[in-house]
Scaffold this active site. Structure first.
Site, PDB file in Angstrom:
ATOM      1  N   HIS A 160       0.841  -1.197   0.000  1.00 49.67           N
ATOM      2  CA  HIS A 160       0.000   0.000   0.000  1.00 49.67           C
ATOM      3  C   HIS A 160       0.880   1.252   0.000  1.00 49.67           C
ATOM      4  O   HIS A 160       0.627   2.207  -0.742  1.00 49.67           O
ATOM      5  CB  HIS A 160      -0.918   0.016   1.225  1.00 49.67           C
ATOM      6  CG  HIS A 160      -2.110  -0.870   1.116  1.00 49.67           C
ATOM      7  ND1 HIS A 160      -2.017  -2.243   1.173  1.00 49.67           N
ATOM      8  CD2 HIS A 160      -3.431  -0.595   0.945  1.00 49.67           C
ATOM      9  CE1 HIS A 160      -3.230  -2.766   1.064  1.00 49.67           C
ATOM     10  NE2 HIS A 160      -4.101  -1.794   0.911  1.00 49.67           N
ATOM     11  N   HIS A 207       0.482  -3.297   9.291  1.00 47.18           N
ATOM     12  CA  HIS A 207       1.917  -3.210   9.021  1.00 47.18           C
ATOM     13  C   HIS A 207       2.633  -2.570  10.190  1.00 47.18           C
ATOM     14  O   HIS A 207       2.063  -1.757  10.934  1.00 47.18           O
ATOM     15  CB  HIS A 207       2.192  -2.389   7.754  1.00 47.18           C
ATOM     16  CG  HIS A 207       1.877  -3.108   6.486  1.00 47.18           C
ATOM     17  ND1 HIS A 207       2.664  -4.125   5.990  1.00 47.18           N
ATOM     18  CD2 HIS A 207       0.852  -2.968   5.613  1.00 47.18           C
ATOM     19  CE1 HIS A 207       2.128  -4.577   4.863  1.00 47.18           C
ATOM     20  NE2 HIS A 207       1.035  -3.893   4.619  1.00 47.18           N
TER      21      HIS A 207
END
Length: 393
Positions: A160, A207
């Site tokens: 991302h 993350h």
């Protein structure tokens, strides 16, 4: 340096960021039930729970196949909640698969082609790196995880973060010498967009800080290394009559030889979708050039062009072009997907509508590759032809 990397990968750092933004785990109300559904009328929202409630990661280590549990959480600051959930959606493949065709149909095909090439490159490298490094996502507890679909994927690096950084800054670099707008404003927009997407990966608990920083660094290096070749890449679609063969064979081989994993994850399927779409767009531009089916894409010519004011007529025309294009590409996607699955199921003697069979390598890669290559060709060739036929150009 090793100590710094361990600290950046520590799940507790992500948890502290979530707490500061008003996201807290709900009090434990008893033993967790694997795959439990959210009870009707529950006051808290549901999220995916990590591998067995493991301890925070204090070292750079690998992780086995994650377990998916239902976890409740409490939101105390809904501004950050909706801001980062929206920002997370801007980093999804679905957003770019929508935004990039919009750029092609309404802004500049030349710009769209460049964005797609860079997006495909950084996403492939990022996805492969995940399944080679096999580094864990943040552990829960202490982290609250808000997404389920990507739980089966590894964490390093954050694709991302890579996609958001690549798209925003490639857009800036490609337009700053062609269109007239304040560079500082463009830089701020690119920085804000990529920053919001990166922070959303921490807020959603998907993350670590190290994953996000690595994604940004990888993308910066890739842009710096490939920038001198951008003009050459722009000319490849007219290089040779045999170019489409290379544009199909190389991505298909890369998809079919994607790094194997100990368990199934959507990473290979997503990578195949991205590479196939890129191959389709490349072939579409080649078709346009050799058969002169649509107007040549606008090249990066010397000079500065003013951005026309946004009027009601222009907005309506752009919406009409986008709507026509999306409808046609969705129809093509559905038709080609159904046909390709029927052929593959028949060839391998698999029961129709067997969802598990779709995950087999010899079925998943071909049907997704054929489907999204067709979508890419449709978006770059047949949609502009339909626009011209309808008088939308």
């Amino acid at each position: 340096m090793a100590e710094l990397l361990r600290n950046l990968q520590d799940s507790r750092l992500v948890a502290r960021f979530q707490r500061r933004c008003g996201l807290f785990p709900a009090p434990d109300e008893g033993p967790r039930e694997k795959g439990a559904a959210r009870p009707p009328g529950a006051e808290h929202l549901s999220a995916a729970h990590g591998p067995g409630g493991g301890a925070p990661a204090n070292g750079l280590q690998r992780v086995a196949a994650p377990q998916t549990y239902v976890q409740k959480y409490i939101v105390k600051n809904y501004f950050y909640y909706y801001l980062f959930r929206f920002s997370a959606a801007l980093g999804q493949e679905e957003f770019y698969i929508t935004f990039l065709p919009f750029t092609h149909w309404n802004i500049n095909p030349y710009l769209s082609r460049r964005l797609i090439v860079i997006w495909v490159l950084v996403m492939y490298i990022g996805q492969v790196a995940k399944d080679i490094l096999k580094w864990p996502r943040p552990f829960s507890p202490p982290v609250v995880r808000l997404e389920k679909r990507v739980m089966a994927e590894y964490g390093m690096p954050s694709t991302h973060a890579m996609a958001a950084t690549a798209i925003s800054f490639t857009f800036l670099i490609s337009t700053m010498d062609t269109y007239q707008y304040p560079f500082v404003l463009g830089l701020m927009v690119a920085a804000v967009f990529s920053t919001l997407v990166c922070l959303s990966r921490l807020y959603t608990g998907m993350h670590t800080v190290l994953d996000v920083l690595a994604g940004i660094l990888f993308t910066a290096v890739l842009i710096a290394l490939t920038y001198p070749a951008w003009t050459l890449i722009d000319c490849l679609d007219s290089a040779s009559p045999l170019f489409p063969v290379c544009a199909i064979v190389v991505p298909f081989i890369l998809c079919y030889n994607y790094p194997t994993s100990e368990y199934y994850s959507p990473t290979r399927a997503d990578t195949t979708t991205i590479l196939a779409a890129g191959a389709g767009v490349t072939i579409g531009f080649w078709i346009n050039h050799f058969f002169q089916l649509v107007s040549e894409p606008t090249e990066s010519l010397p000079g500065i062009y003013s951005i026309p004011p946004l009027t009601t007529d222009m907005l309506g025309l752009g919406l009409a072009k986008f709507s026509v294009g999306i409808v046609l590409t969705i129809l093509v996607r559905q038709l080609v997907q159904n046909l390709s699955l029927q052929v593959l199921f028949s060839w391998f003697k698999v029961v129709t509508r067997n969802k598990e069979a779709r995950r087999r390598l010899e079925i998943e890669v071909p049907y997704k590759f054929v489907t999204y290559t067709s979508v890419g060709i449709c978006a770059t060739t047949f949609v502009p032809m339909l626009h011209r036929f309808l008088g939308l150009l």
